[in-house]
Write a protein that holds these residues in place. Structure first.
Motif, mmCIF file in Angstrom:
data_model
loop_
_atom_site.group_PDB
_atom_site.id
_atom_site.type_symbol
_atom_site.label_atom_id
_atom_site.label_comp_id
_atom_site.label_asym_id
_atom_site.label_seq_id
_atom_site.Cartn_x
_atom_site.Cartn_y
_atom_site.Cartn_z
ATOM 1 N N LEU A 186 32.974 76.183 5.576
ATOM 2 C CA LEU A 186 33.211 75.222 6.320
ATOM 3 C C LEU A 186 34.331 74.190 5.749
ATOM 4 O O LEU A 186 34.003 73.297 5.071
ATOM 5 C CB LEU A 186 32.128 74.415 6.829
ATOM 6 C CG LEU A 186 31.223 75.292 7.608
ATOM 7 C CD1 LEU A 186 30.058 74.557 8.024
ATOM 8 C CD2 LEU A 186 31.739 75.796 9.022
ATOM 9 N N SER A 187 35.738 74.589 5.360
ATOM 10 C CA SER A 187 36.617 74.077 4.562
ATOM 11 C C SER A 187 36.833 72.693 5.196
ATOM 12 O O SER A 187 37.443 71.868 4.435
ATOM 13 C CB SER A 187 37.799 74.843 4.454
ATOM 14 O OG SER A 187 38.370 75.037 5.733
ATOM 15 N N LYS A 188 36.585 72.370 6.411
ATOM 16 C CA LYS A 188 36.982 70.900 7.181
ATOM 17 C C LYS A 188 35.922 70.108 6.994
ATOM 18 O O LYS A 188 35.915 68.837 7.204
ATOM 19 C CB LYS A 188 37.448 71.046 8.498
ATOM 20 C CG LYS A 188 38.796 72.003 8.720
ATOM 21 C CD LYS A 188 39.207 71.860 10.065
ATOM 22 C CE LYS A 188 40.611 72.806 10.280
ATOM 23 N NZ LYS A 188 40.808 72.551 11.751
ATOM 24 N N LEU A 189 34.842 70.504 6.429
ATOM 25 C CA LEU A 189 33.491 69.615 6.523
ATOM 26 C C LEU A 189 33.634 68.393 5.430
ATOM 27 O O LEU A 189 33.730 68.781 4.275
ATOM 28 C CB LEU A 189 32.435 70.511 5.976
ATOM 29 C CG LEU A 189 30.907 70.188 6.259
ATOM 30 C CD1 LEU A 189 30.619 69.590 7.622
ATOM 31 C CD2 LEU A 189 29.776 70.957 5.874
ATOM 32 N N SER A 190 33.531 67.431 5.854
ATOM 33 C CA SER A 190 33.492 66.218 4.807
ATOM 34 C C SER A 190 32.146 65.529 4.588
ATOM 35 O O SER A 190 32.032 65.122 3.621
ATOM 36 C CB SER A 190 34.617 65.207 5.517
ATOM 37 O OG SER A 190 34.283 64.491 6.425
ATOM 38 N N ILE A 191 31.455 65.492 5.530
ATOM 39 C CA ILE A 191 30.091 64.850 5.474
ATOM 40 C C ILE A 191 28.873 65.762 5.852
ATOM 41 O O ILE A 191 28.806 66.432 6.701
ATOM 42 C CB ILE A 191 29.874 63.503 6.427
ATOM 43 C CG1 ILE A 191 31.027 62.420 5.946
ATOM 44 C CG2 ILE A 191 28.652 62.985 6.175
ATOM 45 C CD1 ILE A 191 30.819 61.390 7.071
ATOM 46 N N VAL A 192 28.186 65.988 4.533
ATOM 47 C CA VAL A 192 27.042 66.786 4.542
ATOM 48 C C VAL A 192 25.718 66.045 4.314
ATOM 49 O O VAL A 192 25.664 65.211 3.169
ATOM 50 C CB VAL A 192 26.945 68.115 3.704
ATOM 51 C CG1 VAL A 192 25.833 69.088 3.905
ATOM 52 C CG2 VAL A 192 28.454 68.810 3.824
ATOM 53 N N TYR A 193 24.894 65.782 5.538
ATOM 54 C CA TYR A 193 23.815 65.019 5.263
ATOM 55 C C TYR A 193 22.508 65.597 5.559
ATOM 56 O O TYR A 193 22.102 65.631 6.939
ATOM 57 C CB TYR A 193 23.772 63.870 6.179
ATOM 58 C CG TYR A 193 23.182 62.392 5.583
ATOM 59 C CD1 TYR A 193 22.045 62.442 4.860
ATOM 60 C CD2 TYR A 193 23.745 61.180 5.956
ATOM 61 C CE1 TYR A 193 21.581 61.306 4.438
ATOM 62 C CE2 TYR A 193 23.008 60.030 5.564
ATOM 63 C CZ TYR A 193 21.902 60.058 4.793
ATOM 64 O OH TYR A 193 21.150 58.889 4.469
ATOM 65 N N ALA B 91 35.040 68.354 1.239
ATOM 66 C CA ALA B 91 33.829 67.515 1.208
ATOM 67 C C ALA B 91 33.971 66.234 0.483
ATOM 68 O O ALA B 91 34.659 66.101 -0.498
ATOM 69 C CB ALA B 91 32.888 68.318 0.367
ATOM 70 N N LYS B 92 33.428 65.160 1.154
ATOM 71 C CA LYS B 92 33.488 63.792 0.553
ATOM 72 C C LYS B 92 32.049 63.228 0.166
ATOM 73 O O LYS B 92 32.116 62.637 -0.677
ATOM 74 C CB LYS B 92 34.223 62.984 1.338
ATOM 75 C CG LYS B 92 35.797 63.255 1.828
ATOM 76 C CD LYS B 92 36.229 62.260 2.489
ATOM 77 C CE LYS B 92 37.892 62.574 2.800
ATOM 78 N NZ LYS B 92 38.063 63.652 3.809
ATOM 79 N N THR B 93 31.160 63.317 1.041
ATOM 80 C CA THR B 93 29.688 62.998 0.538
ATOM 81 C C THR B 93 28.661 64.212 1.069
ATOM 82 O O THR B 93 29.145 64.868 1.799
ATOM 83 C CB THR B 93 29.423 61.891 1.620
ATOM 84 O OG1 THR B 93 29.365 62.292 2.810
ATOM 85 C CG2 THR B 93 30.111 60.810 1.186
ATOM 86 N N MET B 94 27.807 64.162 -0.076
ATOM 87 C CA MET B 94 26.914 65.373 0.016
ATOM 88 C C MET B 94 25.501 64.736 -0.356
ATOM 89 O O MET B 94 25.213 64.215 -1.195
ATOM 90 C CB MET B 94 27.056 66.419 -0.935
ATOM 91 C CG MET B 94 28.002 67.374 -0.409
ATOM 92 S SD MET B 94 28.392 68.782 -1.456
ATOM 93 C CE MET B 94 29.215 69.925 -0.538
ATOM 94 N N TYR B 95 24.728 64.911 0.677
ATOM 95 C CA TYR B 95 23.255 64.359 0.430
ATOM 96 C C TYR B 95 22.016 65.386 0.650
ATOM 97 O O TYR B 95 21.947 65.700 1.775
ATOM 98 C CB TYR B 95 22.915 62.921 1.602
ATOM 99 C CG TYR B 95 23.683 61.628 1.405
ATOM 100 C CD1 TYR B 95 23.261 61.125 0.554
ATOM 101 C CD2 TYR B 95 24.990 61.613 1.966
ATOM 102 C CE1 TYR B 95 23.990 59.578 0.374
ATOM 103 C CE2 TYR B 95 25.815 60.573 1.864
ATOM 104 C CZ TYR B 95 25.258 59.501 1.169
ATOM 105 O OH TYR B 95 26.062 58.537 0.757
#
Length: 204
Positions: free
Chosen positions: A75-82, A102-106
């Motif tokens: 998922l190359s467009k995924l920016s927020i993973v929560y 990816a910008k944020t990963m929680y």
């Protein structure tokens, strides 16, 4: 069908239970998928890796089990993973280092273990990495020092060992660095003294 045109799916704070259907992989245009604070259980379907347009994946505070699919690396467009506050097990897939946007990963408050993959150091847009309250072992990857857009790294309450990498001193804009309640050894690197005065640093 209709699912193939769906762009936003938000069922957060509902009483929807059961599992995430594998048919979610048919929603080819889905960009925003939110199911936080629901009583969902079961695994994250590997079919999520088919959602090439996905930008936001937000399923925190559910009861998801099983492992994190390696297919998320597609998922190359995924920016927020929560995916915090679930019951996920296994390791962090090295494939997460392929999510170039990816910008944020929680991933905090799960039951994840193993080592933190050095491949995360490839995520040059990453600004938040939260892995607290798991069972990660091994050392803190020095590659995290490559992430010059990083604002917060929280690795507290794990089983990490070894020294604190001096490379973390390169994180010029970081505001929060939480490494406390691990099994880290050695001195605090002098390079961390180069971090901005606004940085909240906790290592014990």
């Amino acid at each position: 069908g209709t699912l193939s045109r769906l762009e936003v799916l938000d069922m957060s704070r509902t009483s929807s239970d059961g599992t995430i259907p594998t048919e979610i992989g048919n929603c080819q245009k889905l960009s925003d998928f939110r199911l936080y604070l629901t009583p969902l259980s079961g695994p994250i379907p590997t079919e999520l890796g088919n959602l090439a347009s996905l930008d936001i994946l937000d399923i925190f505070g559910a009861s998801l089990t099983g492992t994190i699919p390696t297919q998320l690396g597609n998922l190359s467009k995924l920016s927020i993973v929560y995916l915090a506050e679930n019951d996920l097990t296994g390791t962090l897939p090295t494939e997460l280092g392929m999510i170039s946007n990816a910008k944020t990963m929680y991933f905090d408050d799960n039951e994840l273990g193993g080592t933190i993959p050095s491949e995360l150091g490839k995520l040059t847009k990453l600004s938040v990495l939260s892995l607290s309250s798991n069972s990660f072992t091994g050392s803190i990857p020095s590659e995290l020092g490559h992430l010059t857009n990083m604002i917060a790294i929280t690795l507290a309450r794990n089983e990490l060992s070894g020294p604190i990498p001096s490379e973390l001193g390169r994180l010029a804009v970081i505001e929060e660095l939480l490494l406390n309640r691990n099994e880290l050894t050695g001195q605090i690197p002098s390079e961390l003294g180069m971090l901005g005065a606004a940085t909240f640093l906790s290592v014990h």
